[in-house]
Design an enzyme around this catalytic site. Structure first.
Site, PDB file in Angstrom:
ATOM      1  N   ARG A 187      54.260  46.389 -25.650  1.00 45.04           N
ATOM      2  CA  ARG A 187      53.779  46.605 -24.284  1.00 45.04           C
ATOM      3  C   ARG A 187      54.297  45.569 -23.311  1.00 45.04           C
ATOM      4  O   ARG A 187      54.286  45.762 -22.112  1.00 45.04           O
ATOM      5  CB  ARG A 187      52.250  46.569 -24.252  1.00 45.04           C
ATOM      6  CG  ARG A 187      51.590  47.603 -25.128  1.00 45.04           C
ATOM      7  CD  ARG A 187      50.111  47.335 -25.258  1.00 45.04           C
ATOM      8  NE  ARG A 187      49.921  46.028 -25.914  1.00 45.04           N
ATOM      9  CZ  ARG A 187      48.805  45.302 -25.844  1.00 45.04           C
ATOM     10  NH1 ARG A 187      47.770  45.742 -25.155  1.00 45.04           N
ATOM     11  NH2 ARG A 187      48.717  44.159 -26.473  1.00 45.04           N
TER      12      ARG A 187
ATOM     13  N   GLU B 168      48.309  32.529 -20.907  1.00 42.11           N
ATOM     14  CA  GLU B 168      47.520  31.834 -19.895  1.00 42.11           C
ATOM     15  C   GLU B 168      48.437  30.830 -19.220  1.00 42.11           C
ATOM     16  O   GLU B 168      49.143  30.081 -19.894  1.00 42.11           O
ATOM     17  CB  GLU B 168      46.342  31.097 -20.544  1.00 42.11           C
ATOM     18  CG  GLU B 168      45.311  32.026 -21.141  1.00 42.11           C
ATOM     19  CD  GLU B 168      44.213  31.289 -21.895  1.00 42.11           C
ATOM     20  OE1 GLU B 168      44.386  30.084 -22.218  1.00 42.11           O
ATOM     21  OE2 GLU B 168      43.186  31.922 -22.174  1.00 42.11           O
TER      22      GLU B 168
ATOM     23  N   GLN C 173      45.187  25.883  -3.775  1.00 40.99           N
ATOM     24  CA  GLN C 173      46.006  26.882  -3.085  1.00 40.99           C
ATOM     25  C   GLN C 173      47.128  27.304  -4.014  1.00 40.99           C
ATOM     26  O   GLN C 173      47.699  26.473  -4.733  1.00 40.99           O
ATOM     27  CB  GLN C 173      46.581  26.266  -1.808  1.00 40.99           C
ATOM     28  CG  GLN C 173      47.448  27.194  -0.981  1.00 40.99           C
ATOM     29  CD  GLN C 173      47.888  26.542   0.328  1.00 40.99           C
ATOM     30  OE1 GLN C 173      47.090  25.949   1.035  1.00 40.99           O
ATOM     31  NE2 GLN C 173      49.165  26.671   0.649  1.00 40.99           N
TER      32      GLN C 173
ATOM     33  N   ARG D  14      65.541  24.894  -2.181  1.00 39.16           N
ATOM     34  CA  ARG D  14      64.364  24.569  -1.381  1.00 39.16           C
ATOM     35  C   ARG D  14      63.936  23.148  -1.720  1.00 39.16           C
ATOM     36  O   ARG D  14      63.736  22.813  -2.866  1.00 39.16           O
ATOM     37  CB  ARG D  14      63.227  25.546  -1.655  1.00 39.16           C
ATOM     38  CG  ARG D  14      63.538  26.975  -1.241  1.00 39.16           C
ATOM     39  CD  ARG D  14      62.335  27.887  -1.495  1.00 39.16           C
ATOM     40  NE  ARG D  14      62.631  29.266  -1.191  1.00 39.16           N
ATOM     41  CZ  ARG D  14      62.381  29.857  -0.021  1.00 39.16           C
ATOM     42  NH1 ARG D  14      61.841  29.175   0.962  1.00 39.16           N
ATOM     43  NH2 ARG D  14      62.678  31.128   0.162  1.00 39.16           N
TER      44      ARG D  14
ATOM     45  N   HIS E  33      60.504  18.496  -0.926  1.00 39.24           N
ATOM     46  CA  HIS E  33      59.299  18.463  -0.100  1.00 39.24           C
ATOM     47  C   HIS E  33      58.156  17.683  -0.737  1.00 39.24           C
ATOM     48  O   HIS E  33      58.063  17.601  -1.952  1.00 39.24           O
ATOM     49  CB  HIS E  33      58.795  19.894   0.154  1.00 39.24           C
ATOM     50  CG  HIS E  33      59.813  20.794   0.758  1.00 39.24           C
ATOM     51  ND1 HIS E  33      59.970  22.092   0.358  1.00 39.24           N
ATOM     52  CD2 HIS E  33      60.713  20.591   1.744  1.00 39.24           C
ATOM     53  CE1 HIS E  33      60.937  22.657   1.065  1.00 39.24           C
ATOM     54  NE2 HIS E  33      61.407  21.760   1.921  1.00 39.24           N
TER      55      HIS E  33
ATOM     56  N   LYS F 112      51.541  19.484  -7.863  1.00 39.29           N
ATOM     57  CA  LYS F 112      51.990  20.872  -7.972  1.00 39.29           C
ATOM     58  C   LYS F 112      52.111  21.276  -9.436  1.00 39.29           C
ATOM     59  O   LYS F 112      52.484  20.472 -10.283  1.00 39.29           O
ATOM     60  CB  LYS F 112      53.358  21.053  -7.299  1.00 39.29           C
ATOM     61  CG  LYS F 112      53.331  20.797  -5.810  1.00 39.29           C
ATOM     62  CD  LYS F 112      54.697  20.946  -5.176  1.00 39.29           C
ATOM     63  CE  LYS F 112      54.603  20.698  -3.674  1.00 39.29           C
ATOM     64  NZ  LYS F 112      55.907  20.745  -3.019  1.00 39.29           N
TER      65      LYS F 112
ATOM     66  N   HIS G  12      59.544  17.378  -4.322  1.00 42.10           N
ATOM     67  CA  HIS G  12      59.819  18.496  -5.215  1.00 42.10           C
ATOM     68  C   HIS G  12      60.791  19.467  -4.564  1.00 42.10           C
ATOM     69  O   HIS G  12      60.731  19.713  -3.359  1.00 42.10           O
ATOM     70  CB  HIS G  12      58.506  19.226  -5.543  1.00 42.10           C
ATOM     71  CG  HIS G  12      58.712  20.493  -6.281  1.00 42.10           C
ATOM     72  ND1 HIS G  12      58.658  21.733  -5.665  1.00 42.10           N
ATOM     73  CD2 HIS G  12      58.997  20.724  -7.578  1.00 42.10           C
ATOM     74  CE1 HIS G  12      58.904  22.661  -6.567  1.00 42.10           C
ATOM     75  NE2 HIS G  12      59.104  22.087  -7.739  1.00 42.10           N
TER      76      HIS G  12
ATOM     77  N   TYR H  15      53.532  28.355  -7.395  1.00 47.27           N
ATOM     78  CA  TYR H  15      53.024  27.021  -7.681  1.00 47.27           C
ATOM     79  C   TYR H  15      51.647  26.822  -7.085  1.00 47.27           C
ATOM     80  O   TYR H  15      51.340  27.266  -5.995  1.00 47.27           O
ATOM     81  CB  TYR H  15      53.998  25.929  -7.253  1.00 47.27           C
ATOM     82  CG  TYR H  15      54.551  26.022  -5.856  1.00 47.27           C
ATOM     83  CD1 TYR H  15      54.043  25.227  -4.840  1.00 47.27           C
ATOM     84  CD2 TYR H  15      55.598  26.882  -5.565  1.00 47.27           C
ATOM     85  CE1 TYR H  15      54.563  25.296  -3.559  1.00 47.27           C
ATOM     86  CE2 TYR H  15      56.122  26.958  -4.285  1.00 47.27           C
ATOM     87  CZ  TYR H  15      55.590  26.164  -3.292  1.00 47.27           C
ATOM     88  OH  TYR H  15      56.089  26.241  -2.020  1.00 47.27           O
TER      89      TYR H  15
ATOM     90  N   ASP I  70      65.369  21.885   6.133  1.00 44.11           N
ATOM     91  CA  ASP I  70      65.642  21.088   4.935  1.00 44.11           C
ATOM     92  C   ASP I  70      66.950  20.310   5.058  1.00 44.11           C
ATOM     93  O   ASP I  70      67.092  19.222   4.504  1.00 44.11           O
ATOM     94  CB  ASP I  70      65.690  21.977   3.688  1.00 44.11           C
ATOM     95  CG  ASP I  70      64.312  22.399   3.219  1.00 44.11           C
ATOM     96  OD1 ASP I  70      63.304  21.973   3.824  1.00 44.11           O
ATOM     97  OD2 ASP I  70      64.235  23.166   2.239  1.00 44.11           O
TER      98      ASP I  70
END
Length: 183
Positions: free
Chosen positions: A25, A30, A48, A60, A63, A73, A120, A133, A169
């Site tokens: 399937r 987790e 968040q 990216r 930051h 994070k 990061h 994240y 950036d």
């Protein structure tokens, strides 16, 4: 379910491998369990969740958010593959200015824990990637900061010769020009 936790070359950055179960399937795992994370030194309240979608060669970062809205994070890839990078910006740390990287993909379901005091960023290695994240503080524009992705003193070994970088950036400062936000 269980996880394995492995410190990287900068010990505060932790690679997490969840146990995954697969059958005809698909798979199940987790991606976070507060009790197991806390018992392995990651006792952080995440407040968040963020998801980004990017195409190949998008870079990216790098930051971070400054105190009092600094963010830890927990990064994972929902689809695709990235090179994830964490840079230590804690001024008094023995690993200040050093970085670690880890390939994260939807194939192995690994997660990377990046604590407060680190910049990061990531570069997309697959045609497309969806990165999710968790963060420990809500986004606060007045507390955001960053380091230019190609800072020569950091000398990060990015996989793309011509990354796609946002205008904001590409205007971030060098590490040496940052204030001492994390001491």
């Amino acid at each position: 379910m269980s996880f394995s936790f492995k410190s990287l070359h900068i010990p505060d950055v932790i690679l997490i491998e969840p146990q995954s179960y697969s059958d005809n399937r698909g798979f199940f795992f987790e991606s976070f369990k507060e009790s197991e994370f806390a018992s392995n030194g990651i006792d952080v309240k995440f407040v968040q969740d963020n998801i980004s979608h990017s195409v190949i060669d998008v870079l990216r970062g790098l930051h971070f958010q400054i105190p009092p809205k600094a963010q830890a994070k927990l990064v994972t890839v929902v689809s695709g593959k990235i090179l994830d990078v964490a840079v230590d910006i804690r001024k008094n740390s023995s690993t200040y200015g050093k970085w670690v990287s880890q390939i994260l993909s939807d194939q192995d379901h690994k997660l990377l824990y990046v604590p407060e005091g680190f910049a990061h960023g990531f570069c997309v290695l697959s045609e497309e990637a969806d990165v999710m994240y968790k963060v420990s503080s809500e986004y606060s524009p007045e507390h955001e900061g960053g380091i230019i992705w190609n800072d020569p003193k950091l000398n990060i070994d990015w996989p793309s010769l011509k990354p796609i970088v946002s205008t904001s950036d590409s205007q971030l400062p060098l590490l040496e020009n940052l204030d001492d936000y994390f001491v």
